[in-house]
Design an enzyme around this catalytic site. Structure first.
Site, PDB file in Angstrom:
ATOM      1  N   ASN A 155     -29.065  85.177 -13.501  1.00 24.82           N
ATOM      2  CA  ASN A 155     -29.918  85.580 -14.614  1.00 24.82           C
ATOM      3  C   ASN A 155     -30.690  86.809 -14.151  1.00 24.82           C
ATOM      4  O   ASN A 155     -31.572  86.711 -13.295  1.00 24.82           O
ATOM      5  CB  ASN A 155     -30.883  84.457 -15.008  1.00 24.82           C
ATOM      6  CG  ASN A 155     -31.806  84.844 -16.145  1.00 24.82           C
ATOM      7  OD1 ASN A 155     -32.271  85.973 -16.252  1.00 24.82           O
ATOM      8  ND2 ASN A 155     -32.129  83.885 -17.002  1.00 24.82           N
ATOM      9  N   GLU A 180     -29.128  86.617 -19.697  1.00 22.91           N
ATOM     10  CA  GLU A 180     -30.335  87.323 -20.159  1.00 22.91           C
ATOM     11  C   GLU A 180     -30.213  88.828 -19.898  1.00 22.91           C
ATOM     12  O   GLU A 180     -31.083  89.457 -19.307  1.00 22.91           O
ATOM     13  CB  GLU A 180     -31.596  86.747 -19.495  1.00 22.91           C
ATOM     14  CG  GLU A 180     -32.863  87.050 -20.275  1.00 22.91           C
ATOM     15  CD  GLU A 180     -34.115  86.388 -19.723  1.00 22.91           C
ATOM     16  OE1 GLU A 180     -35.183  86.601 -20.317  1.00 22.91           O
ATOM     17  OE2 GLU A 180     -34.034  85.671 -18.698  1.00 22.91           O
ATOM     18  N   TYR A 190     -26.279  80.881 -21.381  1.00 16.23           N
ATOM     19  CA  TYR A 190     -27.725  81.041 -21.227  1.00 16.23           C
ATOM     20  C   TYR A 190     -28.397  80.125 -22.253  1.00 16.23           C
ATOM     21  O   TYR A 190     -28.580  80.483 -23.407  1.00 16.23           O
ATOM     22  CB  TYR A 190     -28.139  82.499 -21.430  1.00 16.23           C
ATOM     23  CG  TYR A 190     -29.634  82.749 -21.384  1.00 16.23           C
ATOM     24  CD1 TYR A 190     -30.452  82.059 -20.484  1.00 16.23           C
ATOM     25  CD2 TYR A 190     -30.229  83.674 -22.240  1.00 16.23           C
ATOM     26  CE1 TYR A 190     -31.819  82.289 -20.437  1.00 16.23           C
ATOM     27  CE2 TYR A 190     -31.589  83.914 -22.192  1.00 16.23           C
ATOM     28  CZ  TYR A 190     -32.385  83.217 -21.301  1.00 16.23           C
ATOM     29  OH  TYR A 190     -33.746  83.434 -21.257  1.00 16.23           O
ATOM     30  N   ASP A 201     -27.724  79.939 -16.608  1.00 19.92           N
ATOM     31  CA  ASP A 201     -29.099  79.449 -16.646  1.00 19.92           C
ATOM     32  C   ASP A 201     -29.154  78.398 -17.745  1.00 19.92           C
ATOM     33  O   ASP A 201     -29.246  78.717 -18.929  1.00 19.92           O
ATOM     34  CB  ASP A 201     -30.047  80.619 -16.941  1.00 19.92           C
ATOM     35  CG  ASP A 201     -31.501  80.174 -17.085  1.00 19.92           C
ATOM     36  OD1 ASP A 201     -31.776  78.963 -16.971  1.00 19.92           O
ATOM     37  OD2 ASP A 201     -32.356  81.052 -17.332  1.00 19.92           O
ATOM     38  N   ASN A 248     -31.544  76.174 -18.076  1.00 15.46           N
ATOM     39  CA  ASN A 248     -32.953  75.924 -18.418  1.00 15.46           C
ATOM     40  C   ASN A 248     -33.346  74.453 -18.372  1.00 15.46           C
ATOM     41  O   ASN A 248     -34.071  73.955 -19.241  1.00 15.46           O
ATOM     42  CB  ASN A 248     -33.272  76.516 -19.794  1.00 15.46           C
ATOM     43  CG  ASN A 248     -33.960  77.864 -19.674  1.00 15.46           C
ATOM     44  OD1 ASN A 248     -34.886  78.034 -18.878  1.00 15.46           O
ATOM     45  ND2 ASN A 248     -33.516  78.833 -20.461  1.00 15.46           N
ATOM     46  N   HIS A 285     -35.039  85.098 -11.086  1.00 12.42           N
ATOM     47  CA  HIS A 285     -33.986  84.173 -10.669  1.00 12.42           C
ATOM     48  C   HIS A 285     -33.265  84.764  -9.455  1.00 12.42           C
ATOM     49  O   HIS A 285     -33.354  85.977  -9.202  1.00 12.42           O
ATOM     50  CB  HIS A 285     -32.961  83.960 -11.787  1.00 12.42           C
ATOM     51  CG  HIS A 285     -33.486  83.225 -12.974  1.00 12.42           C
ATOM     52  ND1 HIS A 285     -33.092  81.954 -13.319  1.00 12.42           N
ATOM     53  CD2 HIS A 285     -34.385  83.607 -13.923  1.00 12.42           C
ATOM     54  CE1 HIS A 285     -33.710  81.581 -14.421  1.00 12.42           C
ATOM     55  NE2 HIS A 285     -34.509  82.568 -14.810  1.00 12.42           N
TER      56      HIS A 285
END
Length: 394
Positions: free
Chosen positions: A131, A162, A239, A281, A283, A380
Site C-alpha cells: 500500500n 491506494e 484494497y 491491504d 484493513n 505501510h
C-alpha cells in the site's frame, strides 16, 4: 481664721486618702502587663503588689505551641461525629480507584528478516504487495522507490494499493515508474472519486486475463479489486474499505451482501478454475497478535469483532484460504502498517493488516512469507511471498 485651718486639714486628709496617689506610686513600681493567651496586651489592668506565679505562663506557652494540632484533631473528631450521624454512615466508604495501568504487550518474539529461510536453488515465483498511500506522492518523495524495490527483491509480480490516481494520469505515471523492459502494468482506478483508492498489478509476464471488481456496481466504483490470471493461479489484488471514524462504513463491509461477502463470493467463483492468491491491504487485524495494543482497540476500525468475524467467515473459513505469514510464524509479532502519529514506527507500535492469503491447495508451494519492515516510503511496508515453481510454467 479657724475655717482656714479646717479647710487645710480637710485638704490634707483628702490628699492622704485619695486613690490618685497610691495609683501613681504603684504605676512607678509595676511591670508591663502579661500578654494574654492570644498574644495581645491587657488594656487598663491595675497591677497588684502580689506577683503572679509563672506556672500559668508555661501552661499558656504549651497551649500556644500546638494550636493547629488541637484544632486539626477537633476537626477530625467533628468529621467522625458528623459521619456517624449521617444516614449513609452504615455504608462502607467507597474504595479509591486504582491508577490506570498501561496495557501489557504480550511477549511474543518480534519478526526480523533474519528469520527468513535460505533462498531456493530452483525456479520460484516471488510476489510483492504494498500500500503506497498515493503513488504520485511516493514518487515525489523518492523517484526511484519502485526501481530500488525491484532491484532489491527481484519480484515477478508487484501489487500496489491506494494508488490514488485517475485514469487520465495512468500513461504519465507508468512512464515515471521506469519499470524494467518487458514488464506489464494493469490498473483499476476509482471512478466515483478522483484521486482516491485504486489498485495496480505490475508483472514480469503478461497475465492470461484481467478483470476489475466483483461485477456489482455498488462495490466497483472505487477501483478496489483487480483480478489477473497466470498459468498456475489467479491473483486477486484488493484494497478493502476502511470502516472509518465512528465505524461509519463497517456495515458496508460486514453486512450480508457487503464488500467482504461479495469479495468472498468472487473468490469462490475463481476457485472453480484455478487456485487463488488474495493479497492487499484488507484493513483488518485478524487476531490480537496482529496489533500492538489489542485491548485498547476493540472498537477501533480494523479490529472490531464484527470485522474479524467477517474476515474469518468470508476468507478463511468460507474460501479455505491460508494466511501465509501467520502459518509460517504462528507466534511472532510483525506489523505492516504504522500510523504517522506519535512516532509509532520507531516505537514498533503497529498493525498487521496487509496479507497474502492462498488457497489451501496452493499453500504447499509457499516457501517463504516475509515483511520488509525497514523499507520506507509509506505508512505501510512491503510484504511478500515466494512460491516454488516459475511464474510462467504451466
Amino acid at each position: 481664721m479657724a475655717p482656714k485651718k479646717v479647710k487645710a486639714a480637710t485638704q490634707a486628709q483628702e490628699a492622704e486618702g485619695s486613690p490618685a496617689a497610691p495609683i501613681a506610686k504603684a504605676t512607678r513600681r509595676r511591670k508591663a502587663p502579661e500578654p494574654e493567651a492570644d498574644g495581645t496586651e491587657a488594656v487598663g489592668a491595675v497591677a497588684t503588689s502580689a506577683k503572679k506565679p509563672r506556672a500559668p505562663r508555661k501552661k499558656k506557652v504549651a497551649e500556644e505551641v500546638e494550636p493547629a494540632a488541637a484544632s486539626t484533631e477537633a476537626a477530625k473528631q467533628g468529621e467522625k461525629d458528623e459521619a456517624a450521624s449521617s444516614p449513609d454512615s452504615a455504608k462502607p466508604a467507597p474504595k479509591k480507584k486504582a491508577a490506570a495501568r498501561k496495557p501489557k504487550v504480550p511477549q511474543w518474539p518480534v519478526y526480523t528478516e533474519a528469520m527468513r529461510p535460505a533462498p531456493l536453488e530452483g525456479p520460484t515465483t516471488k510476489l510483492l504487495c504494498w500500500n503506497v498511500a498515493g503513488l504520485r506522492g511516493a514518487m515525489k518523495k523518492e523517484p526511484e522507490f519502485l526501481a530500488k524495490l525491484i532491484a532489491r527483491e527481484a519480484p515477478d509480480i508487484i501489487c500496489l494499493q491506494e494508488i490514488k490516481i485517475s485514469v487520465k494520469h495512468i500513461e504519465e505515471v507508468q512512464a515515471q515508474l521506469k519499470l524494467p523492459p518487458g514488464w506489464h502494468a494493469n490498473w483499476n482506478c476509482s471512478e466515483d472519486k478522483a484521486g482516491y483508492s485504486g489498485v495496480a498489478t505490475l508483472s514480469r509476464v503478461s497475465p492470461l486475463s484481467v478483470s476489475k471488481g466483483v461485477d456489482m456496481p455498488e462495490h466497483d466504483g472505487e477501483g478496489r479489486i483487480l483480478v489477473t490470471t497466470f498459468p498456475t493461479f489467479t491473483l486477486v489484488n484488493c484494497y478493502s474499505p476502511n470502516s472509518g471514524e465512528g465505524l461509519k462504513r463497517m456495515d458496508y463491509r460486514v453486512k450480508e451482501g457487503g464488500f467482504d461477502a461479495s469479495l468472498g463470493a468472487l473468490i469462490k467463483r475463481l476457485q472453480k478454475t484455478k487456485p487463488v492468491v488474495l493479497t492487499g491491504d484488507l484493513n483488518c487485524a485478524h487476531h490480537e497478535i496482529d496489533l500492538y495494543h489489542p485491548k485498547t482497540n476493540l472498537r477501533s476500525a480494523g479490529f472490531t469483532q464484527e470485522e474479524r468475524d467477517s474476515f474469518s467467515a468470508n476468507f478463511i473459513e468460507g474460501c479455505g484460504l491460508v494466511d501465509t505469514f501467520r502459518a509460517q510464524y504462528p507466534e511472532t509479532r510483525a506489523y505492516t502498517y504504522f500510523s504517522y502519529r506519535g512516532g509509532a514506527r520507531p516505537k514498533g507500535v503497529g498493525w498487521r493488516i496487509d496479507y497474502f492469503l492462498t488457497d489451501a491447495s496452493l499453500h504447499p508451494r509457499v516457501h517463504d512469507a516475509w515483511i520488509l519492515a525497514d523499507y520506507m516510503g509509506s505508512d505501510h511496508v512491503p510484504l511478500g511471498v515466494t512460491l516454488k515453481g516459475a511464474l510462467d510454467s504451466a
